[in-house]
Design an enzyme around this catalytic site. Structure first.
Site, PDB file in Angstrom:
ATOM      1  N   CYS A   1       0.852  -1.271   0.178  1.00 14.86           N
ATOM      2  CA  CYS A   1       0.137   0.005  -0.055  1.00 14.86           C
ATOM      3  C   CYS A   1       0.761   1.450   0.042  1.00 14.86           C
ATOM      4  CB  CYS A   1      -0.803  -0.147   1.334  1.00 14.86           C
ATOM      5  SG  CYS A   1      -2.039  -1.365   1.199  1.00 14.86           S
TER       6      CYS A   1
ATOM      7  N   LYS B   1      -9.229   8.087   3.659  1.00 14.04           N
ATOM      8  CA  LYS B   1      -9.780   6.726   3.228  1.00 14.04           C
ATOM      9  C   LYS B   1     -11.231   6.675   3.781  1.00 14.04           C
ATOM     10  CE  LYS B   1      -5.267   4.599   2.848  1.00 14.04           C
ATOM     11  NZ  LYS B   1      -4.061   5.492   3.336  1.00 14.04           N
TER      12      LYS B   1
END
Length: 414
Positions: free
Chosen positions: A164, A336
């Site tokens: 990520c 997010k």
């Protein structure tokens, strides 16, 4: 002499917007796209929702040949890169094509293709009928390769993989190559298309994702005392990095300047972040040092914060260590909670958020946080539920990846 590096083009293809203006509006307004999965039957999974790009028709963006030879993650990359290249407005015919490169990021590559081809073989009649495009579609580096093939860029070209943190790794490399005079322009960013049964099922088995199936819209809740995991997303973010003098000479619009970047390793666990955030703190310190900034100079931090119980707390402890556990002007948000976790594309998308925050002097919110976790240091200023209008001169974006990868990038207004 090191060259200055600026940003002259942006592209976003995400669950909350398939162009920059729509994406940014949704981020500032705090409008997420979390919903039950419709790409496959997820009724037997622990988690049954995600942030999908719905009604995706690649023929609206790509020709038949490109569609046939690409996985979804590469299609997302090509679309976002096309947007950023157009936005930047540079003319390749006026340049040496060897001065223009592509450094991309992806965590998983062509998972959907590998899954579909394997399923067809296993469930078929036993005869191998694998597509001749299978390997190119699966390979992670084909995103960067095809961006260059489509556009004629003959400079530096490869894909960075650090889970990520992949697209921050790519941005850092692009930054350094241009600073060293090895390129004039590099198209960078990241893409992933992880919402497939095998990938999704693997994360479910790890118990990494939220299981708030009854109310997916509020499932991603970074910093909340009741957070229980991340919401998987998909898509791509693309950024055109350019040598400053080259950009000025051609009259380019400049979103901001990249002034620092750093990576460290936790050397701790295959998936978990270090509980004390030691590696994360060091990476932030190194990035600020390269940027010639003190922590008192930093206005905005886009946190990696995925809404996992351990991850959010370790990152906030790392930030508190960075600030000496003192109150500063630094404001922190976790987007997010709006976009979902775009995996290998997360860093690029969140770098775009930082650059637009600089442009518009607005810090987007963290949504869904109802009760702040009392374990998070009180000295940290978390932007919750509503955007904050303020002067934003400097911004940092954090990304952390499985394997203990910490990738940090820093931007400033120019």
């Amino acid at each position: 002499m090191l060259h200055r590096v600026v940003i002259t083009g942006l592209g976003a293809f995400t669950p909350i917007g398939t162009d920059i203006s729509t994406f940014w509006r949704q981020v500032v307004e705090g409008q997420s796209a979390f919903a039950p999965i419709n790409r496959f039957d997820a009724s037997q999974f622990r988690t049954q929702f995600a942030a999908e790009i719905t009604n995706f028709d690649p023929s609206q963006y790509l020709n038949r040949a490109d569609i046939k030879r690409t996985d979804r993650f590469t299609q997302y990359a090509l679309i976002a890169a096309d947007q950023a290249i157009k936005d930047s407005g540079f003319e390749l015919e006026k340049m040496d094509p060897f001065d223009v490169g592509v450094i991309w990021g992806s965590g998983q590559g062509g998972t959907e293709t590998l899954e579909d081809q394997t399923k067809e073989f296993v469930l078929g009649d036993g005869h191998p009928r694998f597509s001749p495009f299978m390997i190119p579609k699966v390979l992670i580096n084909l995103a960067s390769g095809l961006i260059s093939i489509r556009s004629g860029f003959r400079g530096i070209n490869y894909t960075a993989v650090s889970a990520c943190a992949s697209s921050n790794s790519a941005l850092m490399d692009a930054f350094n190559y241009i600073r060293l005079g090895k390129a004039k322009i590099i198209v960078s960013g990241g893409s992933d298309a992880p919402i497939t049964p095998s990938s999704f099922g693997g994360y479910c088995s790890m118990k990494a994702m939220s299981t708030q199936n009854a109310n997916p819209a509020t499932a991603s809740r970074p910093f909340d005392v009741d957070r229980d995991g991340f919401v998987m997303g998909e898509g791509a973010g693309a950024i055109v990095l350019e040598e400053y003098e080259h950009a000025v000479q051609r009259g380019a619009t400049i979103y901001g300047e990249m002034i620092g970047a750093a990576m460290t390793a936790d050397a701790y666990h295959i998936t978990a972040t270090h509980p004390d955030g030691v590696g994360a703190t060091k990476a932030m310190q190194l990035a600020l040092k390269e940027a010639k900034l003190n922590i008192e100079d930093l206005d905005y931090l886009n946190a990696h914060a995925t809404s996992t119980p351990v991850g959010d707390l370790s990152e906030m402890n790392a930030v508190a260590r960075l600030t000496g556990n003192k109150k500063t002007k630094l404001q922190i948000s976790a987007t997010k909670s709006i976009t979902g976790h775009l995996m290998g594309a997360a860093g690029a998308i969140e770098a775009i958020v930082c650059l637009l925050a600089l442009r518009d002097n607005v810090i987007p919110p963290t949504i869904n946080t109802e009760v702040r976790d009392p374990a998070i240091p009180e000295t940290l200023n978390l932007v919750l539920n509503e955007a904050v209008r303020t002067n934003v001169k400097t911004a940092m974006s954090n990304t952390f990846g499985f394997g203990g990868h910490n990738g940090i990038v820093v931007f400033q207004k120019i």
